[in-house]
Scaffold this motif. Structure first.
Motif, short mmCIF file in Angstrom:
data_model
loop_
_atom_site.label_atom_id
_atom_site.label_comp_id
_atom_site.label_asym_id
_atom_site.label_seq_id
_atom_site.Cartn_x
_atom_site.Cartn_y
_atom_site.Cartn_z
N THR A 87 0.87 -1.43 -0.20
CA THR A 87 -0.01 0.11 0.05
C THR A 87 0.92 1.21 -0.20
OG1 THR A 87 -1.68 -1.22 1.30
CG2 THR A 87 -1.93 1.21 1.08
N LYS A 88 0.49 2.20 -0.89
CA LYS A 88 1.49 3.53 -0.88
C LYS A 88 0.76 4.41 -0.16
CE LYS A 88 3.30 6.56 -4.16
NZ LYS A 88 3.35 6.83 -5.82
N PRO A 89 1.52 4.75 1.05
CA PRO A 89 0.77 5.78 1.91
C PRO A 89 0.81 7.26 1.12
CG PRO A 89 3.01 5.32 2.59
CD PRO A 89 2.87 4.38 1.39
N PRO A 90 -0.11 8.05 1.71
CA PRO A 90 -0.10 9.38 1.27
C PRO A 90 1.27 10.25 1.59
CG PRO A 90 -2.11 8.90 2.22
CD PRO A 90 -1.04 7.63 2.77
N THR A 91 1.63 11.35 1.02
CA THR A 91 2.84 12.15 1.36
C THR A 91 2.28 13.48 1.74
OG1 THR A 91 2.48 13.12 -0.95
CG2 THR A 91 3.69 10.98 -0.60
N PRO A 92 3.07 14.39 2.16
CA PRO A 92 2.61 15.68 2.74
C PRO A 92 1.78 16.43 1.37
CG PRO A 92 4.85 15.19 3.28
CD PRO A 92 4.55 14.11 2.63
N ARG A 93 2.22 16.27 0.38
CA ARG A 93 1.20 16.81 -0.67
C ARG A 93 -0.32 16.43 -0.57
NH1 ARG A 93 5.12 16.53 -6.12
NH2 ARG A 93 6.79 17.90 -5.24
N HIS A 94 -0.39 15.16 -0.08
CA HIS A 94 -1.88 14.81 -0.02
C HIS A 94 -2.51 15.60 1.13
CE1 HIS A 94 -0.11 11.32 -2.35
NE2 HIS A 94 -1.46 11.19 -2.83
N LEU A 95 -1.93 15.81 2.32
CA LEU A 95 -2.54 16.72 3.32
C LEU A 95 -2.62 18.11 2.97
CD1 LEU A 95 -3.56 16.13 6.12
CD2 LEU A 95 -1.52 16.76 6.99
N ASP A 96 -1.70 18.84 1.89
CA ASP A 96 -1.83 19.88 1.63
C ASP A 96 -2.97 20.08 0.63
OD1 ASP A 96 0.15 21.35 3.02
OD2 ASP A 96 1.86 20.80 1.52
N ALA A 97 -3.18 19.11 0.05
CA ALA A 97 -4.48 19.07 -0.97
C ALA A 97 -5.78 19.22 -0.22
CB ALA A 97 -4.49 17.84 -1.97
N ILE A 98 -5.76 18.63 1.05
CA ILE A 98 -6.93 18.72 1.91
C ILE A 98 -7.13 20.14 2.67
CG2 ILE A 98 -7.80 17.76 4.12
CD1 ILE A 98 -6.48 15.07 3.30
N SER A 99 -5.76 20.49 2.74
CA SER A 99 -5.75 21.89 3.60
C SER A 99 -6.14 22.92 2.58
CB SER A 99 -4.26 22.48 3.95
OG SER A 99 -3.79 21.49 4.92
N ALA A 100 -5.74 22.82 1.37
CA ALA A 100 -6.41 23.71 0.31
C ALA A 100 -7.91 23.94 0.09
CB ALA A 100 -5.70 23.45 -1.12
N LEU A 101 -8.47 22.70 0.32
CA LEU A 101 -9.98 22.70 0.16
C LEU A 101 -10.58 23.13 1.55
CD1 LEU A 101 -10.69 19.29 -1.35
CD2 LEU A 101 -10.51 21.32 -2.43
N LEU A 102 -9.86 23.07 2.49
CA LEU A 102 -10.34 23.52 3.76
C LEU A 102 -10.61 25.16 3.63
CD1 LEU A 102 -8.66 21.29 6.48
CD2 LEU A 102 -11.02 21.26 5.89
N GLU A 103 -9.39 25.59 3.15
CA GLU A 103 -9.35 26.87 3.04
C GLU A 103 -10.35 27.73 1.87
OE1 GLU A 103 -5.15 27.45 2.11
OE2 GLU A 103 -4.47 27.07 4.19
N ARG A 104 -10.70 26.91 1.05
CA ARG A 104 -11.20 27.52 -0.09
C ARG A 104 -12.74 27.37 -0.27
NH1 ARG A 104 -8.37 25.08 -3.87
NH2 ARG A 104 -9.82 23.65 -5.11
N TRP A 105 -13.36 25.92 0.10
CA TRP A 105 -14.52 25.41 -0.02
C TRP A 105 -15.63 26.24 1.28
CZ3 TRP A 105 -15.54 19.77 -1.01
CH2 TRP A 105 -15.06 19.31 -2.05
N PRO A 106 -16.85 26.25 0.80
CA PRO A 106 -17.94 26.86 1.96
C PRO A 106 -17.84 26.03 2.98
CG PRO A 106 -18.66 26.79 -0.24
CD PRO A 106 -17.70 25.88 -0.47
N ARG A 107 -17.92 26.56 4.25
CA ARG A 107 -17.78 25.91 5.62
C ARG A 107 -18.82 24.81 5.76
NH1 ARG A 107 -15.85 30.67 9.90
NH2 ARG A 107 -13.77 31.03 9.07
N GLU A 108 -20.03 25.19 5.20
CA GLU A 108 -21.17 24.13 5.46
C GLU A 108 -20.86 23.03 4.46
OE1 GLU A 108 -22.58 27.30 2.49
OE2 GLU A 108 -21.44 27.16 4.29
N SER A 109 -19.75 22.98 3.53
CA SER A 109 -19.70 21.86 2.66
C SER A 109 -18.36 20.96 3.16
CB SER A 109 -19.41 22.29 1.45
OG SER A 109 -20.79 22.84 0.94
#
Length: 804
Positions: A584-606
């Motif tokens: 199994t290939k574990p996620p890298t820091p770039r994967h968590l950064d992609a999540i952070s980018a969505l957290l900063e950009r998407w509407p909070r209710e979503s």
């Protein structure tokens, strides 16, 4: 003269749980919409006006009573109680949401209030006590009931009656219990003084009983077909009662003289005015007044509109009785008179089944509704003094008695399932199985709604459950965290049979709990449903011109899907979460950064599936916690997405409550191994957490906070925490324990955390100060008296041993 509708008072937006009518011109009502309202009779027109609306708390208001005018308050006081556990006293002339007095002492829902001349108030609570207050101060604690105190009555300033879910009524002289009245077979819900005889009581056993003060049972009045919630006595001696069968019944000389059907599921409360009018509060949020005086009754066309509203109601078959349509008579059966007031007859009218009730006042049958099949709309059931639509027996282990699983048709099955698992200390891995059990045994029907369901957090994405017996198709279910995104569940039996014992923090071979060295993690989830929900939200954003720029970029989508693939491999390979399977290939820091980018950009209710994904990755990718800049970026985005630092207006919106919970659970999951020389950041996160008052947090949020402290204490057993962080953590846990009054699980986890800290200090030759010793001992003593949970008591004793 029969009673007819006199006034309809609308303004509440949820069930009216209590009414009081101390004068002919004043009505007080309390509602689950968190308000109480004072209604005053119009001087120049029929009816009542909404005079004062009191924001009596942030949660359900379940009880109301009235204190008459005083020299300081010419209009008197409205007294309210509810889920906030505080009794608020409002001066009616002030027209203010700020109470003049707040009476603090109960530790659970305040569900009953009454008053007596001289400023005396008596209250009843789910905490199994009644309290008597005089001049807005506690006068007596009435302790002795084994279950919730649902009814209270002040006979005078020295004598009181209380009714309880333990099926008994108690008479008190000051704080001394001088007599107990057994006789009801279910919870006692209402009490009223009965002129020249004694008092009357009503119960979930559907009966009304009249007693002498000496304990003799004079009459039993039977006629209600479900719980009787409330009772009052008119000045002429007639008894008025209301209950779960939608009716108010008027009793004269031991017989029901009139039945008034309401267009609601429950008549929660009845009250009587000095002029003989009757006031009711119902589950439809309406206060109604009925009068026997034709000068106060509504005109004929308005009476007919009310009758039509009653006739149009859909009645569940369980509420009327078993129905076999082919055996029912037709319309011709209505030509025969009824045998008694309130008698119900069911007839066939074409393909429909109608319920008609005999009205002795008009000597005619009145249609009261169409009979339909439904689940959860019939007789409620009682469990531990509280009402539920269903109480299931769940077989957990062969040879052991079944466990009780209470459930209300209006709640999210996952909430009920998690409550059940928490209460019985069962592993969270059984969550989906318990939900399937609930869904199968309730048919997925909720009160007051159709067969559709909505996402538990956003209210959107409604779906139609698969019909039972559809060719080769199972039932659709909702993910506990992401809501309406569906997954296909495998068929299951109608009982839940876990085969392993619930895990406990203490080693199985030890008789003591402390020290507990293994941190806890929040790892449960339905990964496929989470992924489907996240992509559904992304597609919704992409389809709107105004939000299309917020949608995932191709590279983000790839990394998000790779993260889900990693988690799905764990799910498919392992019954219990451990290390990733080989290859199994574990996620890298770039994967968590992609999540952070969505957290900063998407509407909070979503954001909830995005936050949930981040929370889950942290549990299995400890390298994320080692990478200090990455961790700091991610948690800054999580905290902002959860709106943690925004003003906290309770109750929180469902989306914010969920986002906040995932933020706290992510912190739990990052504290699994070591602090990675990042103590300053850890302390700053703790300081941010305590910005919100502990009392504002939900049970799940408090448990998450306690688990953060617990995990840090586990780390402190392996590596010494810096003196500044250790002292801050110690004081933080103690403060939380002092504020925790209701949830034994949060208290238990925090207690073990304190125990771990004291154990580590003792091993290292560090001794607490005299002030710390005193504070901890006082806290342990208070917790043992607050919680009956054996785990809390045992760990409290272990902590006191560590102090010696």
């Amino acid at each position: 003269m029969p009673y007819k509708l006199s006034a309809t008072l609308t303004g509440h937006t949820a069930d009216v749980r209590a009414v009081a009518s101390p004068t002919n011109d004043l009505v007080l009502s309390a509602s689950r919409d968190s308000t109480a309202v004072s209604w005053v009779r119009n001087t120049d027109a029929p009816g009542f006006n909404q005079s004062v609306t009191l924001r009596a708390g942030s949660r359900y208001i379940n009880a109301v009573t009235y204190l008459p005018p005083t020299p300081d308050e010419p209009l008197g006081y409205a007294v309210t109680g509810g889920q906030d556990t505080v009794i608020n006293v409002f001066a009616l002339s002030a027209n203010s949401n700020e109470p003049a007095y707040s009476l603090i002492g109960h530790t659970d829902n305040v569900c009953a209030l009454d008053s007596a001349p001289g400023g005396l108030v008596i209250s009843g609570s789910w905490d199994r006590t009644a309290k008597v207050w005089k001049n807005f101060k506690l006068l007596y604690d009435l302790t002795g009931h084994q279950q919730s105190v649902w009814a209270v009555l002040a006979i005078d300033s020295q004598q009181f009656l209380t009714g309880s879910a333990d099926n008994t009524i108690k008479l008190w002289s000051q704080q001394k219990n001088i007599r107990t009245y057994p006789g009801h077979t279910q919870a006692v819900r209402g009490l009223a003084l009965y002129t020249d005889i004694g008092f009357a009581s009503c119960s979930n056993d559907s009966e009304i009983k009249i007693w002498t003060m000496e304990g003799d049972l004079v009459h039993t009045l039977s006629g209600h077909t479900s719980f009787v919630y409330s009772i009052s006595v008119l000045e002429n001696g007639d008894i008025v009662s209301g209950g779960e069968d939608r009716t108010v019944r008027i009793w004269r000389d031991g017989e029901c003289s009139q039945t008034i059907v309401h267009p609601a599921i429950s008549v929660w409360s009845v009250s009587t005015m000095p002029n003989g009018d009757i006031v009711t509060g119902c589950s439809d949020g309406v206060v109604r007044i009925f009068s026997h005086d034709d000068s106060r009754q509504l005109p004929g066309e308005e009476q007919k509109a009310y009758d039509d509203q009653v006739a149009s109601q859909a009645l569940p078959a369980q509420q009327i009785g078993d129905v076999k349509k082919s055996d029912l008579p037709g319309l011709e059966a209505l030509s025969s008179p009824g045998n008694k007031p309130g008698e119900v007859k069911m007839i066939r009218n074409g393909d429909n089944v109608e319920a008609h009730q005999w009205d002795s006042a008009s000597s005619s049958w009145q249609k009261i509704g169409d009979v339909v099949d439904a689940v959860g709309s019939g007789r409620k059931q009682l469990y531990e003094g509280k009402e539920y639509d269903h109480v299931f027996d769940v077989d957990v282990q062969e040879g052991m008695p079944p466990l009780k699983l209470p459930y209300n048709a209006t709640e999210n099955p996952y909430v009920a399932a998690q409550r059940f698992l928490d209460a019985h200390e069962l592993p969270m891995s059984y969550l989906d199985e318990v939900v399937r059990f609930i869904e199968k045994n309730t048919g997925g029907v909720s009160l007051g709604g159709g067969p559709q369901y909505s996402d538990p957090f956003t209210g959107g994405s409604r779906y139609q459950p698969a019909q039972a017996g559809a060719a080769g198709r199972g039932q659709d279910y909702m993910d506990p965290f992401t809501g309406a995104s569906r997954y296909r569940a495998a068929p299951t039996a109608s009982s839940v049979t876990p085969s392993t014992s619930p895990p406990r923090p203490a080693p199985a071979t030890s008789s003591k709990v402390i020290p507990v060295r293994t941190p806890l993690a929040f790892r449960q989830a339905n990964v496929s449903a989470m992924q489907a929900k996240l992509h559904q939200i992304d597609q919704s954003l992409r389809n709107e011109i105004s939000t299309s720029s917020l949608a995932m970029y191709p590279q983000e989508r790839t990394r998000i899907d790779e993260s889900f693939a990693f988690l799905s491999a764990l799910v498919s390979q392992l019954a219990h979460w451990n290390n990733p399977p080989p290859g199994t290939k574990p996620p890298t820091p770039r994967h968590l950064d992609a999540i952070s980018a969505l957290l900063e950009r998407w509407p909070r209710e979503s954001l909830f599936p995005v936050m949930d994904l981040g929370r889950l990755l942290l549990a299995f990718c400890q390298n994320f916690s080692q990478d200090t800049p990455l961790k700091h970026r991610f948690f800054a985005a999580m905290m902002n997405a959860s709106s943690w630092k925004d003003p906290w207006e309770t109750p929180l919106s469902r989306s914010r409550e969920t986002n906040t919970l995932f933020f706290l659970r992510a912190l739990v999951n990052t504290f699994q191994d070591t602090l990675y020389d990042d103590e300053a950041w850890v302390k700053s996160m703790l300081q941010d957490i305590v910005q919100q008052p502990y009392s504002n947090l939900t049970k799940a949020q408090r448990v998450a906070c306690a688990t953060i402290m617990f995990n840090l204490s586990c780390i402190g057993l392996k590596e010494p925490l810096g003196p500044e962080l250790a002292a801050y953590l110690y004081n933080l846990i103690l403060n939380g324990l002092q504020e925790e009054k209701s949830d034994p699980e949060a208290a238990y986890r925090a207690l073990v955390a304190i125990g771990n800290i004291l154990y580590a200090a003792k091993e290292r030759g560090q001794k607490p100060s005299a002030e710390q010793l005193t504070t901890v001992k006082q806290c342990m003593s208070s917790l043992r008296s607050t919680f009956s949970d054996d785990r809390v008591k045992n760990v409290s004793s272990e902590i006191e041993d560590l102090l010696r």
